[in-house]
Design an enzyme around this catalytic site. Sequence first.
Site, PDB file in Angstrom:
ATOM      1  N   ARG B 224       0.847  -1.190   0.000  1.00 31.19           N
ATOM      2  CA  ARG B 224       0.000   0.000   0.000  1.00 31.19           C
ATOM      3  C   ARG B 224       0.885   1.245   0.000  1.00 31.19           C
ATOM      4  NH1 ARG B 224      -3.611  -2.462  -1.696  1.00 31.19           N
ATOM      5  NH2 ARG B 224      -5.490  -3.176  -0.617  1.00 31.19           N
ATOM      6  N   HIS B 272      -0.674   0.427 -10.069  1.00 25.17           N
ATOM      7  CA  HIS B 272      -1.446  -0.494  -9.217  1.00 25.17           C
ATOM      8  C   HIS B 272      -1.982  -1.681 -10.027  1.00 25.17           C
ATOM      9  CE1 HIS B 272      -3.712  -0.724  -5.140  1.00 25.17           C
ATOM     10  NE2 HIS B 272      -3.410  -1.933  -5.603  1.00 25.17           N
TER      11      HIS B 272
END
Lengths: 309, 309
Positions: B224, B272
Amino acid sequence: MALVIRVGPARQQWWLDHMQALLPEIECRPWDDPGDPNEIAYAIVWKPPPGGLKRFPNLKCIVSMGSGIDHVTNDPELPRHVPIIRTTAFDLTQRMREYVTLHVLRIHRRLPEIEAAQPFREWRQLINPPAYRRRVGIMGLGNLGADCARTLKAVGFDVAGWARRPKAIEGITCFAGDDQRRPFLERTEILVCLLPLTPETRGILNAELFRTLPEGASVINCARGGHLVDQDLLDALDRGHLAYATLDVFHQEPLPAEHPFWDHPKVLVTPHVASLIDPEAGGKAIADNLRRFIAGKPVPDLVDLEQGY
Amino acid sequence: MALVIRVGPARQQWWLDHMQALLPEIECRPWDDPGDPNEIAYAIVWKPPPGGLKRFPNLKCIVSMGSGIDHVTNDPELPRHVPIIRTTAFDLTQRMREYVTLHVLRIHRRLPEIEAAQPFREWRQLINPPAYRRRVGIMGLGNLGADCARTLKAVGFDVAGWARRPKAIEGITCFAGDDQRRPFLERTEILVCLLPLTPETRGILNAELFRTLPEGASVINCARGGHLVDQDLLDALDRGHLAYATLDVFHQEPLPAEHPFWDHPKVLVTPHVASLIDPEAGGKAIADNLRRFIAGKPVPDLVDLEQGY
């Protein structure tokens, strides 16, 4: 009894010192200053110039500093009766495995497109299928090919292989011979060439083979430049039939500065590093093989010249 | 009894149709038009806006469309009594394994340097150690971390892992807890962050951690954005202490166009995509989990909120 070593000039002294330390019982001499040629019993070579090996009338064994031997057998004056030992150290297999896994994944995961987007600050989420729906094909199922096939399978790919003669590798669909070449190619989205270079495989990566691959397929050649017909690859890329090519080996090395591969947007040129030998590990493997040969023990790396590799 | 789905607008209709086909017994409704909120028993969500879930007083279960749940638990008004199920489909593990293997190999094999040489037509043979002499460290040994560690080991790397609590994975040196963090970091040449994002791990990739890594180490963050202190990474790269960073996740996504990561020569930005969910496989995993939950069967992907992941 003495040994002669032929490598590029920059590394010659390192190899002489290193092999001398590993084989104290044999005198190691440089290729260009071998002393009495009658005393030379062994030659450790990379790309020896034509006619060079026939200078030694008492040569008992030639060691190729690499897993290919075409750089030795190309010599029209090679003394054909002298046995040749390849160098297939664990290290070479390990390095080829890394190279093939990296470059199959790079194409599979669309990294060229992701890298191209970065300078434009483009956030482009490209989806690709998972590896178990990506069909990779390995041509050549020797030590290197079989190891790469197993590793790609472990990463998750749907892997098939093709070889001249039937092979069995767990988890890998194996195709063999001329008859099964077409079905192998038709199912292959990423093709890896790890064939030995022989009269039958020279130029095998040609227009006809590229046409048989599905549209959007990619090609990785980490065997020999002689396997590839350069212009046929450029045509297939420019027509859009092939997506990418990753090339580690070339007809002439270093690849000449004017060659169109250098600035082709769909070609990645790597400078023959796929399984660049680590001198420490390679030297050790060569010394072990020579000692076994001299002692009359079996040498698995001894070349079968009938097969040509 | 109905189910509400919250995804990006572009894919909402696809997900509604797909989940409705997979779960014909439950009515699937869009997040922005859920009908009577009392009827909503289940919510399948990606980054739900704060306060959104508390609209449904009879919610029995929240499904996170991903293996992380921080995008759900960030909501200060989240109804804390409602169980959360993560989505850890085989597909996610497979995709993360591909991403991590690719990017560890890319750095290991010096691909950034090789690619940078091509426009200059430079034939530069760079040697790197074989994988078994390259020490990779995985932070976080959950499903994803353990799978990546095993795969990197199969490729040949010297792999260690670190987790908050002791773990045992065959062939992997496992470090645990605060005490063993320093020896783990000191031996790690390529660090992969796959930690869950919790109050303890937020900002863990910071100046102190980078200083503990050996000079020339590289960092891959595919967990993250909140794990990373961006400026500390930029400083460590610019000082030359770290060699490369590969980043898939960011504090703000899409990464803003003005962020210095975009044009930093030692940073690779991927949008991502490390384990971007395949809608087909993901939908199936979500439906299976929900059916198990409704039937009162054990759901391995049910989150332990005590641990925070």
